[in-house]
Design a protein around this motif. Structure first.
Motif, mmCIF file in Angstrom:
data_model
loop_
_atom_site.group_PDB
_atom_site.id
_atom_site.type_symbol
_atom_site.label_atom_id
_atom_site.label_comp_id
_atom_site.label_asym_id
_atom_site.label_seq_id
_atom_site.Cartn_x
_atom_site.Cartn_y
_atom_site.Cartn_z
ATOM 1 N N MET A 49 39.347 -10.720 -24.714
ATOM 2 C CA MET A 49 38.783 -11.994 -24.269
ATOM 3 C C MET A 49 38.604 -12.007 -22.761
ATOM 4 S SD MET A 49 40.353 -15.856 -24.685
ATOM 5 C CE MET A 49 40.300 -15.804 -26.459
ATOM 6 N N VAL A 50 37.469 -12.564 -22.322
ATOM 7 C CA VAL A 50 37.201 -12.771 -20.902
ATOM 8 C C VAL A 50 36.956 -14.264 -20.695
ATOM 9 C CG1 VAL A 50 35.681 -12.253 -18.954
ATOM 10 C CG2 VAL A 50 36.151 -10.487 -20.674
ATOM 11 N N ILE A 51 37.700 -14.862 -19.772
ATOM 12 C CA ILE A 51 37.557 -16.279 -19.455
ATOM 13 C C ILE A 51 37.119 -16.387 -18.003
ATOM 14 C CG2 ILE A 51 38.737 -18.517 -19.272
ATOM 15 C CD1 ILE A 51 40.812 -17.363 -21.294
ATOM 16 N N ARG A 52 36.029 -17.125 -17.784
ATOM 17 C CA ARG A 52 35.539 -17.380 -16.420
ATOM 18 C C ARG A 52 35.644 -18.866 -16.165
ATOM 19 N NH1 ARG A 52 32.062 -12.905 -16.565
ATOM 20 N NH2 ARG A 52 31.271 -12.810 -14.479
ATOM 21 N N LYS A 53 36.273 -19.229 -15.068
ATOM 22 C CA LYS A 53 36.418 -20.638 -14.706
ATOM 23 C C LYS A 53 35.707 -20.877 -13.382
ATOM 24 C CE LYS A 53 39.870 -24.120 -13.519
ATOM 25 N NZ LYS A 53 41.298 -24.325 -13.239
ATOM 26 N N TYR A 54 34.712 -21.758 -13.432
ATOM 27 C CA TYR A 54 33.968 -22.169 -12.239
ATOM 28 C C TYR A 54 34.427 -23.580 -11.882
ATOM 29 C CZ TYR A 54 30.818 -18.317 -13.386
ATOM 30 O OH TYR A 54 30.286 -17.079 -13.656
ATOM 31 N N THR A 55 34.700 -23.838 -10.626
ATOM 32 C CA THR A 55 35.293 -25.128 -10.249
ATOM 33 C C THR A 55 34.386 -26.055 -9.454
ATOM 34 O OG1 THR A 55 36.299 -24.125 -8.296
ATOM 35 C CG2 THR A 55 37.648 -24.215 -10.294
ATOM 36 N N LYS A 56 33.193 -25.594 -9.095
ATOM 37 C CA LYS A 56 32.311 -26.437 -8.272
ATOM 38 C C LYS A 56 30.902 -26.487 -8.843
ATOM 39 C CE LYS A 56 34.978 -25.264 -4.202
ATOM 40 N NZ LYS A 56 35.002 -24.601 -2.913
ATOM 41 N N VAL A 57 30.788 -26.641 -10.140
ATOM 42 C CA VAL A 57 29.483 -26.618 -10.796
ATOM 43 C C VAL A 57 28.792 -27.970 -10.610
ATOM 44 C CG1 VAL A 57 28.262 -26.218 -12.956
ATOM 45 C CG2 VAL A 57 30.417 -25.014 -12.502
ATOM 46 N N ARG A 58 27.582 -27.931 -10.129
ATOM 47 C CA ARG A 58 26.836 -29.168 -9.915
ATOM 48 C C ARG A 58 26.532 -29.862 -11.240
ATOM 49 N NH1 ARG A 58 22.509 -27.642 -6.556
ATOM 50 N NH2 ARG A 58 21.212 -27.302 -8.359
#
Length: 98
Positions: A3-12
């Protein structure tokens, strides 16, 4: 499985990113060896999370490169920034009997 998890915290706009990812990244992943599933969730307040599941690490790493290229080329206007990435072997997988 891997599993690969990507977390973006500043998505418009997580909804817009998800919609665009569904067609672009979705197609890339469907064509990738070892691909199992892909999920995107809206964590609220500009947080977007993508989860990819593959048969093994090698398949995940190969697809991950393609996904990064797509994000940089096609989603740059959403100012996603660099994601926090967590990846590893899936140790437990419990599914509904239904």
């Amino acid at each position: 499985m891997y599993m690969v998890i990507r977390k973006y915290t500043k998505v418009r706009s997580v909804a817009d990113a998800a919609r665009r990812a569904k067609s672009g990244i979705g197609q890339l992943l469907k064509e990738s060896h070892g691909f199992k599933s892909y999920y995107v969730l809206d964590g609220g307040e500009g947080v977007g999370v993508a989860v990819m599941i593959f048969e093994d690490r090698e398949s995940a790493n190969a697809a991950n490169k393609k996904v990064l290229e797509f994000v940089q080329a096609s989603l740059h206007d959403l100012n996603l920034g660099d994601p926090e990435i967590i990846a590893g072997e899936i140790l437990v997988n419990i599914q509904s009997d239904q």
